[in-house]
Design a protein around this motif. Sequence first.
Motif: not given
Length: 180
Positions: A90, A92, A105
């Motif tokens: 991830c 984000y 997210s």
Amino acid sequence: MPHKALLLDRDGVVNVDHGYVGDRSRFVFMDGIFALTRHAMDRGFRIAVITNQSGIARGYFTEAAFLELSGWMRAAFQAQGVELAGVFHCPYHRGGTVGPYVRDSFWRKPNPGMILEAAQRLDLDLARSVLLGDQPTDMEAARAAGVERRVLLSPDAATAAAETATSVIRRLEDLIPALR
């Protein structure tokens, strides 16, 4: 029939957490990671890495650099006889500075998004799987995704994350006897 998996956090489990590791020069494998993952593979576990990488959103390294490092990491595992079924990340973080990555997210731990995506893509049975992490967010994400066995790697068994973990180990090798 869905497969059981050993899901690994990256920084602090696969490699020594030097803070925002984005290139090979700072990537040092944790002692025992290859023995643990070979043992798990030999017992039918698929191996996958599940990792928050806010260094991308913060501008410390690019997503392309992360993907290049992940390819190198996968090759190092393969050279040790371990096939990584997947690496899920991830990039984000709402506190980031790189425009497209500045957001919340569902994939970012403690949310279960990466784990659920791994389960779908790799045909995993999360109830028979194990997540090994070193942070409370790892344990929370695994619990939210339905991972029954949540193992916390911590030299201090009294850590706050111990309450969401199903067991706590001090060294990677300590998990080997429990993987059947």
